[in-house]
Design an enzyme around this catalytic site. Sequence first.
Site, short mmCIF file in Angstrom:
data_model
loop_
_atom_site.label_atom_id
_atom_site.label_comp_id
_atom_site.label_asym_id
_atom_site.label_seq_id
_atom_site.Cartn_x
_atom_site.Cartn_y
_atom_site.Cartn_z
N HIS A 1 0.86 -1.19 0.00
CA HIS A 1 0.00 0.00 0.00
C HIS A 1 0.89 1.23 0.00
O HIS A 1 1.87 1.29 0.75
CB HIS A 1 -0.90 0.00 1.24
CG HIS A 1 -1.57 1.31 1.49
ND1 HIS A 1 -2.36 1.93 0.54
CD2 HIS A 1 -1.56 2.15 2.56
CE1 HIS A 1 -2.81 3.08 1.03
NE2 HIS A 1 -2.33 3.23 2.26
N HIS B 1 1.05 5.78 -1.24
CA HIS B 1 0.35 7.00 -1.64
C HIS B 1 1.13 7.63 -2.80
O HIS B 1 1.64 8.74 -2.67
CB HIS B 1 0.28 7.99 -0.47
CG HIS B 1 -0.42 7.50 0.76
ND1 HIS B 1 -0.48 8.23 1.93
CD2 HIS B 1 -1.10 6.35 1.00
CE1 HIS B 1 -1.18 7.56 2.84
NE2 HIS B 1 -1.55 6.41 2.30
N TYR C 1 3.96 -13.48 -17.82
CA TYR C 1 4.76 -12.28 -18.06
C TYR C 1 4.94 -11.48 -16.76
O TYR C 1 4.07 -11.46 -15.90
CB TYR C 1 4.09 -11.38 -19.11
CG TYR C 1 4.89 -10.15 -19.38
CD1 TYR C 1 6.01 -10.18 -20.21
CD2 TYR C 1 4.57 -8.93 -18.77
CE1 TYR C 1 6.78 -9.06 -20.42
CE2 TYR C 1 5.32 -7.80 -18.98
CZ TYR C 1 6.42 -7.87 -19.80
OH TYR C 1 7.20 -6.75 -20.00
P1 13P Z 1 0.88 3.36 9.06
O1 13P Z 1 2.11 4.17 9.40
O2 13P Z 1 0.02 3.11 10.27
O3 13P Z 1 1.22 2.13 8.29
O4 13P Z 1 -0.07 4.25 8.15
C1 13P Z 1 0.37 4.84 6.97
C2 13P Z 1 -0.71 4.92 5.94
O5 13P Z 1 -0.39 5.00 4.79
C3 13P Z 1 -2.13 4.89 6.31
O6 13P Z 1 -2.91 4.79 5.15
#
Ligand code: 13P
Length: 210
Positions: free
Chosen positions: A91, A93, A207
């Site tokens: 995950h 950003h 791939y």
């Molecule tokens: P954490 O530091 O708790 O992993 O949170 C970061 C984050 O991206 C929350 O969406």
Amino acid sequence: MSTALRQSIIDACLRMNALGLNQGTSGNISLRHEDGMLITPTSTPYERMTPDQIVFMKLDGAVVGQGRPSSEWRFHLDILRSRPETNAVVHAHPPYATTIAILGRDIPPIHYMVAAAGGDTIRCADYATFGTEQLSRNAIKALEDRTACLLAHHGMIAIGATLDRAMWLAVEVETLARQYHGCLAIGDPPVLSKAEIERVREKFAGYGVK
Ligand code: 13P
């Protein structure tokens, strides 16, 4: 205590920030391990993270030992529980993926690489507050038949059988988001057909990074 696995998570986090996929303490990574998952601790700069700080959580949500898991442990756990073929969840950003996610848009089939995430769009999950069960439910829905999704007003998730695969896909998704952003700045981009994406998806079997 699985030091090499724990270090591989930290290495991926450092790479995520070095590649510009993520900034600061945002983002988190988990890896299936034994009857649970190893996950990054909450709110910890990756440069200072040590293997013993990686948290082990059982698939029933119980934390074993010390440490506070990522605030996003819920969707990491729910993804690993509901997708047996998945062993790694990334995950982040990333700037472009998050820009498209702020607009609440799916990434349409502007490029054949959209098929790398399993279908003819990379869906954007509805917004819910970070760390909530609702966000987890929204993410699981957006990930149906897919291995990546955007999270509205938040970021993106990429998953895979291995951490290398999930990281590879995270880079691809950010690249696609950047291309889509560029297209939107010029006009309304044409898209590939569902049939063409299906053809590419079949060719993609085998791939990419495993
Ligand atoms: P954490 O530091 O708790 O992993 O949170 C970061 C984050 O991206 C929350 O969406």
